[in-house]
Design an enzyme around this catalytic site. Structure first.
Site, PDB file in Angstrom:
ATOM      1  N   ARG A 116      77.539  60.399  31.950  1.00 14.80           N
ATOM      2  CA  ARG A 116      77.844  60.490  30.400  1.00 14.80           C
ATOM      3  C   ARG A 116      78.399  61.925  29.972  1.00 14.80           C
ATOM      4  NH1 ARG A 116      73.693  58.079  26.229  1.00 14.80           N
ATOM      5  NH2 ARG A 116      73.934  56.675  27.791  1.00 14.80           N
TER       6      ARG A 116
ATOM      7  N   HIS B  48      84.672  50.723  31.201  1.00 15.55           N
ATOM      8  CA  HIS B  48      83.599  51.159  30.751  1.00 15.55           C
ATOM      9  C   HIS B  48      82.863  50.285  29.466  1.00 15.55           C
ATOM     10  CE1 HIS B  48      82.266  55.290  29.376  1.00 15.55           C
ATOM     11  NE2 HIS B  48      82.238  54.891  28.211  1.00 15.55           N
TER      12      HIS B  48
ATOM     13  N   TYR C  42      96.471  51.023  14.457  1.00 16.13           N
ATOM     14  CA  TYR C  42      97.663  51.725  13.654  1.00 16.13           C
ATOM     15  C   TYR C  42      98.236  52.676  14.741  1.00 16.13           C
ATOM     16  CZ  TYR C  42      95.846  49.498   9.557  1.00 16.13           C
ATOM     17  OH  TYR C  42      95.513  48.646   8.633  1.00 16.13           O
TER      18      TYR C  42
END
Length: 750
Positions: free
Chosen positions: A39, A85, A129
């Site tokens: 991580r 993931h 968007y």
């Protein structure tokens, strides 16, 4: 009460008692390792954390290359969390957005279309968007991934495969930097200039034992996407790169804009890395309202695409450098970026590495990628050569091959037996399309065969020679250097280096305080306050019952007030830090660590150019410069060593060339000032000798002007040099009884 709290034991519960400490240790360690490895820490070879690696790999799998059309970020995020993931979509999208921000990434890995946030800290638009595709940098990181350049491992659900590390043809770890917090360790790497990193890598190929100093000549420091000025010296930068720990002080870039007629304003064009512009301007405005920036009149944000923050000074006479220095001290216009090069070495071991170690491991990785790609190509060539050998046999015996295929039930074994072919050659001949027969010409087959044979020999030579491998790695790095050269817009160095200007600390300190007149008031019982304005009539001042005025003197908020105690200690208080005039103020003992058995002797405004004579009750003293009397802590500064019952008694401004001292025994002694040493701390020397009693008063004067005193009625008397002859002697003598008419108080008065 006798009931057992344990659950009833069933035959098949399989409950096993576990030691809590051991279980916690084991599970917390597993969590810590997972955070460190999967991580928070980047890999030294490609500079990526797992989430970034998975984003780029998913884009590669979707075919979103630098030259293809943009695709919706929602599709990319969906693929990443669906295949590679298994975490929140927002965390993945945030990582994707950061890879596209040119103010966060020095060399963005994602080319974004739409609103991807801005330097003011505004968020990106929702992923439905925005659109994205790879940049050339991401394509370089992936170069050779389909040629067995790196290992793959199963994804979380074992349905797919993902790369363990990227081939990394771009020095991404140092070029884009990284930051992350794991468990018990963190990483913080600033971005650097790719051109400079390539130069340093090429130096290491030529000279593998190059020193850190040689590398720092080529990589002088970070190169932040937002520019700015690094004000650290070369020695501290070199040390940071040697140890992998340190930090860089980054300042905003500013210029003075002339508005004509002597009027000017300051324009900030670049701000430190990772500082939000809107928050920075808010902070400056807050300080302005709080009157902490007296030299500044106004702050305006006139930024459009570029940064343009306008700072308007209070008046045209303000010194721009001092004004900016005060801002650098109080705001994020100067920021420290920490360096902690804690990365996963070879993808496994977290450790803090020097710049030499990081570049060396990246070069080793590039060499390994070259070897693996070469072996992959070699295997492909050998397979093709085998097939071409089969095609040649088929061409030379075409009619017989066609006959066997037409007539035999099992043509493959027959072809193998008839022409001594391999399984692959026979399969390839059988899989040929009829239209390929017209192309099956001996010349073409032999041309391809010879070309591949020559390439095979080259690869064999490459794999056999370390020198050739390093030459190839160097030429690949040379290509990257050309692509991101300093001559290009993306490659030019943005952060510059400069020394911090030498400015007067006192002037900067004053620039941070609004200058206003005050009157400092201290009571007999040690209560201190500062009234606004210069008050001449102290009779109207109110005190607590049983308390009264000790002394009051004019000062300003920018002054430092020196307080001398009977124990020979000095404390320093800022004029702006004193409690206000409403009420009775605060006890001085709350503000400084003053001993209970000591009292305030005197207090005055600090003047670094002035010297004072400090004397004890027993008649010892010395001269000290006020610049040596400033105490920077609550504990104060011991300047005069006195032991009870003796105590510090007088502090007199030094002027002229003579000292007149009167004892409580009414004896006057005049001696040259030069006989008193100047010290920074001590007991001092004997000024006047007494049988009993001590010092009553001291005055410094110029002999040519004579010694003046005044009586209780306010009348002045002066003794000329000639009239003082009988009292002039050496320091430390007893002196003679005072002249007639001297005040009974034993003080010079006035």
């Amino acid at each position: 009460m006798g009931q057992s709290l344990l659950p009833p034991s069933g035959g098949d519960d399989h409950i096993e008692p576990v030691d809590l400490k051991a279980a916690l240790e084991e599970r917390y360690l597993a969590y810590a390792l997972s955070t460190i490895m999967h991580r928070a820490l980047p890999d030294v070879r490609d500079g990526l954390k797992p989430v970034h690696r998975r984003i780029i790999h998913a884009m590669s799998e979707m075919g979103i290359r630098p030259n293809t059309a943009f695709k919706k970020c929602a599709r990319i995020v969906g693929d990443v969390i669906g295949k590679f993931h298994p975490h929140g979509d927002q965390s993945v999208y945030d990582a994707l957005v950061r890879l596209a921000q040119d103010f966060s990434q020095r060399y963005p890995l994602v080319d974004g279309q739409g609103n991807f946030g801005n330097i003011d800290g505004d968020n990106a638009a929702a992923y439905r968007y925005t659109e994205a595709r790879m940049t050339e940098v991401a394509a370089l990181l992936l170069e050779g991934i389909d040629q067995d350049a790196v290992d793959f491992r199963a994804t979380y659900n074992e349905e797919d495969e993902e790369p363990v590390v990227m081939p990394g043809a771009f020095p991404n770890l140092l070029a884009n930097g990284s930051s992350g917090i794991a468990v018990g360790m963190a990483t913080s790497i600033p971005p650097h200039n790719a051109h400079e990193l390539c130069d340093a890598a090429l130096l290491l190929i030529r000279k593998p034992d190059a020193t850190i100093e040689e590398l720092v000549e080529l990589v002088p420091g970070p190169d932040f996407p937002t520019g700015g000025i690094i004000i650290d010296n070369k020695a501290s930068i070199t040390e940071a790169y040697r140890t992998g720990r340190g930090g860089f002080r980054v300042r905003a870039k500013w210029v003075v804009e002339d508005l004509g007629r002597g009027v000017w304003q300051i324009i900030i064009t670049e701000i430190p890395y990772q500082v939000q512009k809107s928050r920075l301007i808010e902070k400056i405005a807050e300080l302005l309202i709080a009157r902490k920036l007296p030299l500044l009149e106004d702050v305006r944000d006139e930024s459009a695409e570029d940064v343009r923050v306008v700072l308007v000074p209070k008046s045209r006479s303000v010194d721009p450098t001092i004004m900016m220095e005060s801002l650098f001290r109080l705001t994020d216009l100067e920021n420290r970026f920490p360096l902690n090069m804690n990365v996963l070495s070879m993808g496994r071991v977290p450790r803090v590495m020097s710049i030499f170690d990081i570049l060396t491991e990246w070069l080793q990785h590039r060499r390994e990628v070259l070897q693996r790609r070469s072996r992959f190509r070699l295997a492909a060539i050998e397979r093709r050569l085998e097939i071409l050998g089969g095609y040649l046999i088929a061409y030379l015996n075409l009619d017989e091959v066609i006959r066997i295929i037409r007539e035999e039930d099992e043509p493959k074994p027959s072809l193998i037996k008839r022409f001594t072919l391999t399984d692959l050659q026979a399969e390839s001949i059988l899989n040929m399309r009829l239209r390929s027969l017209r192309k099956l010409e001996e010349f073409e087959i032999r041309t391809e065969f010879n070309g591949l044979t020559a390439e095979k020999a080259e690869i064999d030579a490459l794999l056999a020679s370390d020198e050739k491998q390093w030459d190839t790695v160097a030429s690949e790095i040379g290509e990257v250097k050309k692509k991101f050269a300093k001559a290009t817009e993306l490659g030019r160095r943005r952060t510059v280096f400069a020394d911090a200007p030498d400015t007067d600390d006192a002037a900067i300190h004053q620039a941070m305080i609004e200058k206003e007149p005050i009157t400092v008031v201290l009571s007999q019982k040690g209560w201190i306050r500062a009234l606004k304005g210069h008050i001449s009539d102290t009779a109207t001042l109110q005190f607590k019952e049983g308390d009264a005025l000790k002394f009051a003197f004019p000062a300003s908020t920018t002054d430092r007030i020196l307080i001398v105690t009977t124990g020979g200690k000095v404390y320093t208080l800022g004029g702006d830090k004193l409690p206000g005039g409403r009420g009775h103020g605060e006890p001085l003992r709350i503000m400084v660590d003053m001993e209970n058995d000591q009292d305030v002797l005197t207090a005055f405004v600090h003047n670094p150019a002035r010297k004072v004579l400090i004397a004890s009750a027993a008649g010892n003293g010395f001269v000290i410069s006020e610049s040596e009397m400033v105490a920077n802590t609550r504990k104060g500064k011991q300047i005069m060593n006195v032991a009870m019952p003796d105590e510090a008694k007088m502090v007199v401004t030094v002027k002229g060339d003579q000292v007149a001292i009167i004892g409580e025994n009414r004896k006057l002694l005049v001696f040259p000032l030069a006989q008193i040493p100047e010290m920074t701390r001590g007991k001092g020397v004997r000024l006047q000798r007494y049988k009993d009693g001590g010092v009553s008063d001291i005055r410094c004067f110029t002999l040519a002007d004579g010694l003046t005193w005044s009586d209780s009625a306010g009348r002045s008397f002066t003794k000329t040099a000639a009239e003082l002859t009988e009292w002039i002697a050496d320091r430390g003598t007893a002196g003679r009884v005072v002249p007639k008419g001297f005040p009974r108080s034993g003080k010079f008065g006035g």
